[in-house]
Write an enzyme that holds these catalytic residues in place. Sequence first.
Site, PDB file in Angstrom:
ATOM      1  N   LYS A  96     -10.946   3.802  -7.003  1.00 23.15           N
ATOM      2  CA  LYS A  96     -10.408   4.101  -8.321  1.00 23.15           C
ATOM      3  C   LYS A  96      -9.563   5.349  -8.219  1.00 23.15           C
ATOM      4  O   LYS A  96     -10.013   6.370  -7.689  1.00 23.15           O
ATOM      5  CB  LYS A  96     -11.562   4.286  -9.315  1.00 23.15           C
ATOM      6  CG  LYS A  96     -11.135   4.514 -10.719  1.00 23.15           C
ATOM      7  CD  LYS A  96     -11.986   3.700 -11.696  1.00 23.15           C
ATOM      8  CE  LYS A  96     -11.609   4.002 -13.133  1.00 23.15           C
ATOM      9  NZ  LYS A  96     -10.206   3.799 -13.432  1.00 23.15           N
ATOM     10  N   GLY A  97      -8.355   5.246  -8.684  1.00 17.97           N
ATOM     11  CA  GLY A  97      -7.458   6.400  -8.637  1.00 17.97           C
ATOM     12  C   GLY A  97      -7.145   6.886 -10.035  1.00 17.97           C
ATOM     13  O   GLY A  97      -7.741   6.430 -11.014  1.00 17.97           O
ATOM     14  N   GLY A  98      -6.204   7.789 -10.094  1.00 17.13           N
ATOM     15  CA  GLY A  98      -5.842   8.367 -11.374  1.00 17.13           C
ATOM     16  C   GLY A  98      -5.189   7.352 -12.290  1.00 17.13           C
ATOM     17  O   GLY A  98      -5.276   7.451 -13.510  1.00 17.13           O
ATOM     18  N   GLY A 100      -5.301   3.761 -11.826  1.00 18.86           N
ATOM     19  CA  GLY A 100      -5.885   2.436 -11.964  1.00 18.86           C
ATOM     20  C   GLY A 100      -7.027   2.173 -11.009  1.00 18.86           C
ATOM     21  O   GLY A 100      -7.439   3.037 -10.246  1.00 18.86           O
ATOM     22  N   THR A 101      -7.512   0.939 -11.094  1.00 22.78           N
ATOM     23  CA  THR A 101      -8.638   0.536 -10.262  1.00 22.78           C
ATOM     24  C   THR A 101      -8.132  -0.379  -9.160  1.00 22.78           C
ATOM     25  O   THR A 101      -7.257  -1.210  -9.396  1.00 22.78           O
ATOM     26  CB  THR A 101      -9.665  -0.214 -11.129  1.00 22.78           C
ATOM     27  OG1 THR A 101      -9.903   0.581 -12.297  1.00 22.78           O
ATOM     28  CG2 THR A 101     -10.962  -0.432 -10.410  1.00 22.78           C
ATOM     29  N   ASP A 212       2.663  13.544  -2.393  1.00 24.00           N
ATOM     30  CA  ASP A 212       1.238  13.541  -2.722  1.00 24.00           C
ATOM     31  C   ASP A 212       0.398  13.198  -1.472  1.00 24.00           C
ATOM     32  O   ASP A 212      -0.444  12.301  -1.506  1.00 24.00           O
ATOM     33  CB  ASP A 212       0.974  12.544  -3.851  1.00 24.00           C
ATOM     34  CG  ASP A 212      -0.339  12.832  -4.584  1.00 24.00           C
ATOM     35  OD1 ASP A 212      -0.889  13.932  -4.409  1.00 24.00           O
ATOM     36  OD2 ASP A 212      -0.809  11.951  -5.320  1.00 24.00           O
TER      37      ASP A 212
END
Length: 721
Positions: A96-98, A100-101, A212
């Site tokens: 899970k990221g900032g 979405g999943t 990033d």
Amino acid sequence: MPSRPFASSPATAVAGDSPPVFFSKTKVLFLALTISASVVIFLSVLYFLYHLWHSFVHRAKTIPFDSSAPLKLQRFSYKELKRATNHFDSANIIGKGGSGTVFRGILRDGKSIAIKRLDSVSLETEREFQNELQILGGLRSPFLVTLLGYCVEKNKRVLVYEYMPNRSLQESLFSDGFSGLCWERRFDIVLDVARALEFLHLGCDPPVIHGDIKPSNVLLDMEQRAKISDFGLSRIKVEGEFGVDLFSQELGRSQELWKSQDYSGTLATETPAIGTPVESNPEVDFALALQASSSSKNSRASYNVKGLNLNSLSYNANISNEGDGKLGNEKGKEVSSLDVNGVDWSNRFVPYDCGIEHSKDLNSGAVLSVDDGGNAKQWGKDWWWRQDGSGELCSKDYVMEWIGSQIYPTANPDWDEESKNISEKANCNCSVPLENVNGGSKILEFGFENPPTELERKESKTRNNKKKQKKMQEWWKEENFAEISRKSNKAKGIKASACSKWNKSLQQLSHFGLGKQFYFLRRKRSRQQDPNQSDLNREFSFRRGWKKKNNTQSIGSDMCSGDLFSRELSSTTSMRGTLCYVAPEYGGCGFLMEKADIYSLGVLILVIVSGRRPLHVLASPMKLEKANLISWCRHLAQSGNVLELVDERLKDEYNKEQASLCINLALICLQKMPEMRPEIGEIVKILKGEMEIPQIPFEFSPSPPSKWFSRSRRKQKLNQE
Ligand SMILES: Nc1ncnc2c1ncn2[C@@H]1O[C@H](COP(=O)(O)OP(=O)(O)OP(=O)(O)O)[C@@H](O)[C@H]1O
């Protein structure tokens, strides 16, 4: 009858009558013409061949973004992806990221894929979605995760990637379930990431800046070779030296419009949360934060970004018209196109089913001109300059305030006497994250998002914690006295700009209260949006602002994000990158350049070598000197003992020469001055042993209080400043 004599032909007559000189003249003329024509033809062929060779040689070196070529990505139907993931079953969640999943899916042909479903369609996610498609979608390299396709249906946005069986470096380094990485693997990963950046910076034309680089964006394949992913924040360096992203200009602008017009709808309309509370954030990068706060302002060079065809206004308006945030049903409309330096992005759009319409005005060659002195009122200007710190506070300020709030109002379990013993045990494993040490609920105390409740405050009093907090406050105030005064003057200046509610609130407060104020403002706002929603159930991501905490524990970064704070420092219009990894000169306020990636690579190398997070506050104040990986590393370099940094889990099973090479290289990459950092080509050569490492500089950053950084020395430093 006598035969009629043949009339002599004129030619014969001429031949007979003309002198031979005429003949020779014609011949010479003919010859000269023939020769010159052949020379011209020969030269043209030569020129053509040279050009062919030249372009061939150039093509071999770089991969141009063929902007006119349509994206060769598969378009999946949502139904197909639903089937592949068993209706997006939570059992298939792999991360899970900032934004979405991520689910694991299996296509009909049996191929494994990773499916990233964006949580909501906001302007932010839309920008990242497009960035990912247009940048990563156009690149192929063994060092980059392959984007296979996408799905756009109504308000659904899904990205489909090749599946990376060993997930992310974040998990390999920090997750309990993983056995860890041996030295050879770690070194290979460093080299792979460096080569990925080499490809982006030097192998692409125009260069791509990732923006990033961090462990959760380094994915590992079957052989544990690394590939970098997540191009949501990346930039294409298109104009001169400045990195310009494709969408932030227009979306930044749209966001302003959106906010100001207060649209209602199901699409996320939250202001990018800046400086808002962090729920469970056990770590603070003191050195980097302070370093960032003290670095000079970004220059305000004038330049133009040409031909930005923006239709986000219509996009925006369209959404607003719909009211419910659902997008309409028009086919084949582009979200945006960018024409910079002849790069026409108009064909690189995602064919939308939704009603994103062209704005005639904007698509008829609107020019975004960013000029400090100019009065042009083109698109994006306001946003651009605000980002540059002329109006709003930038991330540096927020970081300062955040630290202030951490030390001042909250009871920090990390500095708790009682928790010392527990954590000391945990220290045996040098990378035990705080949540493992103190339990999940404790983290809430530490974080910014959840200031201590009354009960917790009482508890902290009974633990006699105040003394330590006070000590920290004093240290922090002392350390940053000059900075604070400067900032408070700045805050007064901001008064005049009357930029936003935020800024109005800021000026009324002392520096130390700002963090708290952010918390209350934000809290109030979130309650207005959803009064039933408890703040405790939400978490803060700089990238995404407030987001509802997913109860499902995934193996992904949420789960093993001991570096919750380092998770996301936004992709908002004013803050981008991940704190602890973001270069100080960038900090969300500046222009994203290659050297920002180099800085992040430096942090990443230290993380890989040490098996620690960039900020790892342990339970004892005595351990603070080790809390900040970068400053600890610098300190070790000074004392000539860099190998102390190497992950204890490796025991003695590592190549000492390679380890010290990596650490020293990281130190060079972490220099404050971007120009001093090496180019990625040099880094790769150094890692491959093809080039000598340059001399290691000693660059000191402000450090937490410790024996080796005395009060008098700090005062001396302040006076010097
Ligand atoms: N292609 C993939 N194969 C396997 N696992 C993946 C893949 N892509 C992502 N993941 C897993 O999902 C996690 C979340 O990825 P994602 O890119 O959404 O978030 P992030 O990078 O952690 O955060 P953010 O997107 O906010 O920067 C990763 O850490 C990784 O564990």
